[in-house]
Design an enzyme around this catalytic site. Structure first.
Site, PDB file in Angstrom:
ATOM      1  N   CYS A   2       0.865  -1.172   0.000  1.00  0.00           N
ATOM      2  CA  CYS A   2       0.000   0.000   0.000  1.00  0.00           C
ATOM      3  C   CYS A   2       0.907   1.229   0.000  1.00  0.00           C
ATOM      4  CB  CYS A   2      -0.850   0.026   1.260  1.00  0.00           C
ATOM      5  SG  CYS A   2      -1.751  -1.508   1.526  1.00  0.00           S
ATOM      6  N   ARG A  27       1.145   1.694  -6.042  1.00  0.00           N
ATOM      7  CA  ARG A  27       1.363   0.660  -5.027  1.00  0.00           C
ATOM      8  C   ARG A  27       0.086  -0.082  -4.653  1.00  0.00           C
ATOM      9  NH1 ARG A  27       6.102   1.078  -2.563  1.00  0.00           N
ATOM     10  NH2 ARG A  27       5.322  -0.096  -0.797  1.00  0.00           N
ATOM     11  N   TRP A  76      -3.880  -1.736  -1.235  1.00  0.00           N
ATOM     12  CA  TRP A  76      -3.954  -2.928  -2.076  1.00  0.00           C
ATOM     13  C   TRP A  76      -4.362  -4.055  -1.130  1.00  0.00           C
ATOM     14  CZ3 TRP A  76      -1.260  -7.684  -2.657  1.00  0.00           C
ATOM     15  CH2 TRP A  76      -1.488  -8.333  -3.877  1.00  0.00           C
ATOM     16  N   ASN A 102       1.249  -0.591   5.879  1.00  0.00           N
ATOM     17  CA  ASN A 102       1.575  -1.348   4.668  1.00  0.00           C
ATOM     18  C   ASN A 102       2.311  -2.601   5.128  1.00  0.00           C
ATOM     19  OD1 ASN A 102       2.428  -2.237   2.135  1.00  0.00           O
ATOM     20  ND2 ASN A 102       4.223  -0.901   2.140  1.00  0.00           N
ATOM     21  N   GLY A 103       1.779  -3.768   4.771  1.00  0.00           N
ATOM     22  CA  GLY A 103       2.410  -5.016   5.210  1.00  0.00           C
ATOM     23  C   GLY A 103       1.341  -5.986   5.688  1.00  0.00           C
ATOM     24  N   GLU A 486       7.841 -13.123 -21.406  1.00  0.00           N
ATOM     25  CA  GLU A 486       7.622 -11.728 -21.033  1.00  0.00           C
ATOM     26  C   GLU A 486       6.524 -11.106 -21.913  1.00  0.00           C
ATOM     27  OE1 GLU A 486       8.086  -9.772 -18.771  1.00  0.00           O
ATOM     28  OE2 GLU A 486       8.104  -7.736 -19.553  1.00  0.00           O
ATOM     29  N   LYS A 490       3.078  -9.567 -20.534  1.00  0.00           N
ATOM     30  CA  LYS A 490       2.705  -8.186 -20.812  1.00  0.00           C
ATOM     31  C   LYS A 490       1.276  -8.090 -21.317  1.00  0.00           C
ATOM     32  CE  LYS A 490       4.920  -6.431 -19.292  1.00  0.00           C
ATOM     33  NZ  LYS A 490       6.061  -6.436 -18.409  1.00  0.00           N
ATOM     34  N   GLU A 493      -1.262  -8.851 -18.584  1.00  0.00           N
ATOM     35  CA  GLU A 493      -1.362  -7.783 -17.587  1.00  0.00           C
ATOM     36  C   GLU A 493      -2.180  -6.600 -18.073  1.00  0.00           C
ATOM     37  OE1 GLU A 493       2.983  -7.148 -16.971  1.00  0.00           O
ATOM     38  OE2 GLU A 493       2.411  -6.922 -14.886  1.00  0.00           O
ATOM     39  N   HIS A 509       4.493 -31.164 -28.002  1.00  0.00           N
ATOM     40  CA  HIS A 509       4.278 -32.033 -26.843  1.00  0.00           C
ATOM     41  C   HIS A 509       2.931 -31.772 -26.163  1.00  0.00           C
ATOM     42  CE1 HIS A 509       8.262 -33.694 -27.158  1.00  0.00           C
ATOM     43  NE2 HIS A 509       8.746 -32.457 -27.285  1.00  0.00           N
ATOM     44  N   LYS A 608       2.316  -2.161  -8.351  1.00  0.00           N
ATOM     45  CA  LYS A 608       3.659  -2.018  -8.907  1.00  0.00           C
ATOM     46  C   LYS A 608       4.699  -2.736  -8.070  1.00  0.00           C
ATOM     47  CE  LYS A 608       6.805  -0.429 -11.641  1.00  0.00           C
ATOM     48  NZ  LYS A 608       6.944  -1.222 -12.877  1.00  0.00           N
TER      49      LYS A 608
HETATM   50  O1  M6R Z   1      10.160  -4.802  -8.511  1.00  0.00           O
HETATM   51  P1  M6R Z   1      10.462  -6.168  -9.032  1.00  0.00           P
HETATM   52  O2  M6R Z   1      11.284  -6.152 -10.266  1.00  0.00           O
HETATM   53  O3  M6R Z   1      11.067  -7.061  -7.990  1.00  0.00           O
HETATM   54  O4  M6R Z   1       9.054  -6.774  -9.394  1.00  0.00           O
HETATM   55  C1  M6R Z   1       8.900  -8.084  -9.825  1.00  0.00           C
HETATM   56  C2  M6R Z   1       7.535  -8.321 -10.421  1.00  0.00           C
HETATM   57  O5  M6R Z   1       6.537  -8.080  -9.471  1.00  0.00           O
HETATM   58  C3  M6R Z   1       7.278  -7.439 -11.645  1.00  0.00           C
HETATM   59  O6  M6R Z   1       8.253  -7.620 -12.623  1.00  0.00           O
HETATM   60  C4  M6R Z   1       5.883  -7.760 -12.232  1.00  0.00           C
HETATM   61  O7  M6R Z   1       5.867  -9.029 -12.778  1.00  0.00           O
HETATM   62  C5  M6R Z   1       5.500  -6.713 -13.291  1.00  0.00           C
HETATM   63  N1  M6R Z   1       4.117  -6.351 -13.130  1.00  0.00           N
HETATM   64  C6  M6R Z   1       5.646  -7.182 -14.676  1.00  0.00           C
HETATM   65  O8  M6R Z   1       5.213  -6.268 -15.625  1.00  0.00           O
END
Ligand code: M6R
Length: 613
Positions: A2, A27, A76, A102-103, A486, A490, A493, A509, A608
């Protein structure tokens, strides 16, 4: 995960917190709330809204707000659905103690029970959160000293926290503390700020004190007292390097597009001042102190999550091929729960993280530290926990990444891994010629990336054509297999399209059973050592009427017979090709997301910085 803002000082307009909180929305953004001490009523006033900070702003409307200290929170959800009652700040029974957190308080159920045993069941908990019990504990422990009450509360907590607490019984104080969740103090001209990260305070100050784990701080308008496990500590004031402007959109519609487009600069920032092409080598200041130890390393263990994990997978190909060091790559969330065998003297443990705060990566790092291995980091956020906890490392210098979907951090992580490969390779058997070739090619990357970005309209047209499909495959081999992963991440997401990624050779396979005219494939196949293999895989898909987009190297016409949907990237050496090939995938995902009417910068259910496990 958060966002927290707090303030105590001469300013008496709590709305200042709203602007700061907006910068922390990445966040988490399922509810927002605030509380401030009103000197008129001598009480704390609070307001909450379900959803984004702008909704909180609307709720506050034109209401006259005067007072300080104040605390703000963007949530969050971890415990309890996004709702008003679960939104922070949380308050005790008397209405005197307000807290943002936060936590995760892992033992919150036990604590509630304990508290009610002490107070004969008089505590009424109104939310489903783990946080609320903290406000009640502070109430329970309060004996004319807020700092002590918070300390006693935290002594009982199992879990993680970044917190800020205010009370109408101690209106001249704000108490903040951290364990496992980031928190810093901004040193302003007329008071002190508390924030989860630098972007929350940048509009007011560049001077910050990063709190360490187990530290608690008592702030008044004119004083800051930091306690580390009961001992008073002299706070170390540091200067934030980033400008506020850098953290804003710079004219683009979305952060994701801005961050995609700024990759020529971010990649250059990652290698700036670090290449020594004449010597076929690199200079990495952050590794100097451990350079001798690195000479003896026989194995590298990489741990990361999400996009950073895919970067780690590509790093494995680079390091094994060019530095001759065996590499294992783990997800943080898996590593921390298995019994990894780490040879104390011969293993280097490398964390890759944009935020430097990812809980699973951090927990793995702690495990590795306990085992006594050398720990390294490739981290973007300077001063973040992983950056501080590792023995040595390479900063990305990619600048702030605000869009939830990682873009420039990924290419910067790959650039840093390429630098590390040269560094370790040259300590071993890499020839001067090979070192020269790689460093020269790294130097060309910004120009090559720009070439791809200049052609971005073509990708937009492809996005238009494919945006309606419900599913998609992403395929690649060797260096470009993690790129396929990746690419699929993307598009999932930011466009919510279902996508799966496979190594090209795996299709036969099982997954190929899904292929028909409604199931397209995005193939990442630059002209490299596995190009011919990918061609065969594509023939198999074409034979089953699967629509195909092929990304290959400029000037390579061999794939023209397979599809009319071709995307070209410039030529580079195989190990660097992912830095180029991921860019069309980022743009494709971005445009499909925007065309589907989605908020690509803040996709649903995501945050994030994942500071909970
Ligand atoms: O801050 P970090 O690089 O440790 O974060 C890792 C993942 O949470 C981050 O890469 C996440 O998968 C992204 N949303 C990808 O776009």
């Amino acid at each position: 995960m958060c966002g927290i803002i707090g303030y105590i000082g001469k300013q008496s307009d709590p709305r200042v917190g709203l602007e700061a909180l907006k910068r922390l929305e990445y966040r988490g953004y399922d509810s927002a709330g605030m509380a401030y001490y009103d000197p008129g009523t001598k009480k704390i006033s609070s307001e909450k809204a379900v959803g984004r900070v702008s909704l909180l702003e609307e709720k506050l409307g034109a209401r006259k707000l005067v007072g300080a200290p104040f605390i703000f929170h963007t949530r969050w959800a971890t415990h309890g659905v996004p709702s008003k009652k679960n939104a922070h700040p949380h308050v005790d029974c008397t209405g005197d103690f307000y807290i943002v957190h936060n936590g995760i308080v892992e033992n919150y159920r036990e604590l509630k029970q304990w508290l009610n045993e002490q107070d004969s069941g008089t505590h009424e908990f109104k939310s489903e959160t783990d946080t609320e019990v903290l406000a009640h504990l502070v109430e329970y422990f309060y004996k004319e000293n807020l700092l002590e009450a918070v300390q006693q509360t935290l002594n009982m907590v199992r879990g993680t926290y970044g917190i800020a607490v205010i009370s109408s019984r101690a209106p001249d104080e704000l108490v903040a503390a951290r364990l496992g969740s980031p928190l810093l103090i901004g040193v302003g001209q007329d008071g002190y700020f508390v924030s989860s990260d630098p972007s929350g305070v940048l509009a007011h100050t560049k001077q910050v004190v990063y709190l360490e784990d187990n530290e608690i701080v008592k702030l008044t308008s004119s004083d800051m007292k930091v306690l580390s496990k009961d001992t008073v500590k002299l706070p170390k004031v540091e200067e934030i390097e980033w400008d506020l402007e850098e953290a804003q959109k710079g004219g683009y519609e979305h952060f994701m597009l801005k961050e995609t487009m700024e990759q020529p600069e971010s990649i250059e920032s990652t290698f700036r001042g670090r290449l020594v092409p004449d010597e076929g080598n690199v200079k990495l200041g952050g590794l100097e102190l451990v350079a001798d130890k690195l000479k003896d390393i026989k194995k590298i263990h990489i741990v990361a999550c999400g996009t950073a994990y895919y970067a780690g997978m590509i790093g494995k190909y680079m390091l094994e091929e060019y530095a001759g060091i065996p590499v294992e790559v783990d997800l943080g969330s898996e590593f921390r729960y298995r019994k990894p065998i780490l040879n104390k003297k011969q293993t280097a443990f490398l964390c890759i993280s944009q935020s430097g705060e990812t809980a699973d990566t951090l927990a793995s790092l702690k495990e590795a530290k306990m085992k006594g291995v050398l720990t390294l980091g490739i981290v973007n956020v300077v001063g973040s926990t992983i950056a501080r906890e590792t023995d040595a490392g390479i900063y990305n210098h990619a600048g702030p990444e605000i869009g939830v979907a990682s873009t420039k951090a990924f290419t910067s992580q790959l650039t840093a891994l390429a630098l590390l490969t040269v560094f370790l390779g040259r300590q071993r058997n890499m020839s001067l010629t090979a070192g020269k070739e790689i460093t020269e090619e790294i130097k060309k990357l910004p120009k090559l990336v720009k070439e791809i970005l200049d052609d971005a309209d073509k990708i937009k047209k492809l996005a238009q054509k494919y945006k309606g499909y419900p599913n998609m495959f992403y395929l690649g081999r060797k260096y470009n297999y993690p790129v396929a992963m990746e690419g699929a991440l993307k598009i999932k997401e930011v466009s919510y399209m279902h996508a799966e990624s496979y190594a090209g050779g795996e299709m036969k396979h099982g997954p190929i059973a899904l292929i028909d005219k409604n199931f397209p494939t995005f193939a990442i196949m630059p002209r490299d050592s596995v190009f011919e293999k990918m061609m065969s895989n594509m023939e198999e898909i074409k034979a089953r009427s699967g629509p195909i987009i092929i990304m290959t190297t400029k000037g390579n016409n061999s794939a023209n017979s397979l599809t009319e949907d071709l995307v070209y990237i410039p030529e580079t050496i195989e190990m660097l090709s992912p830095i180029l090939s991921v860019i069309p995938l980022q743009l494709f995902a971005y445009h499909v997301g925007v065309m589907r009417g989605l908020n690509v910068d803040k996709p649903r259910n995501l945050a994030k910085s994942v500071t909970v496990e």
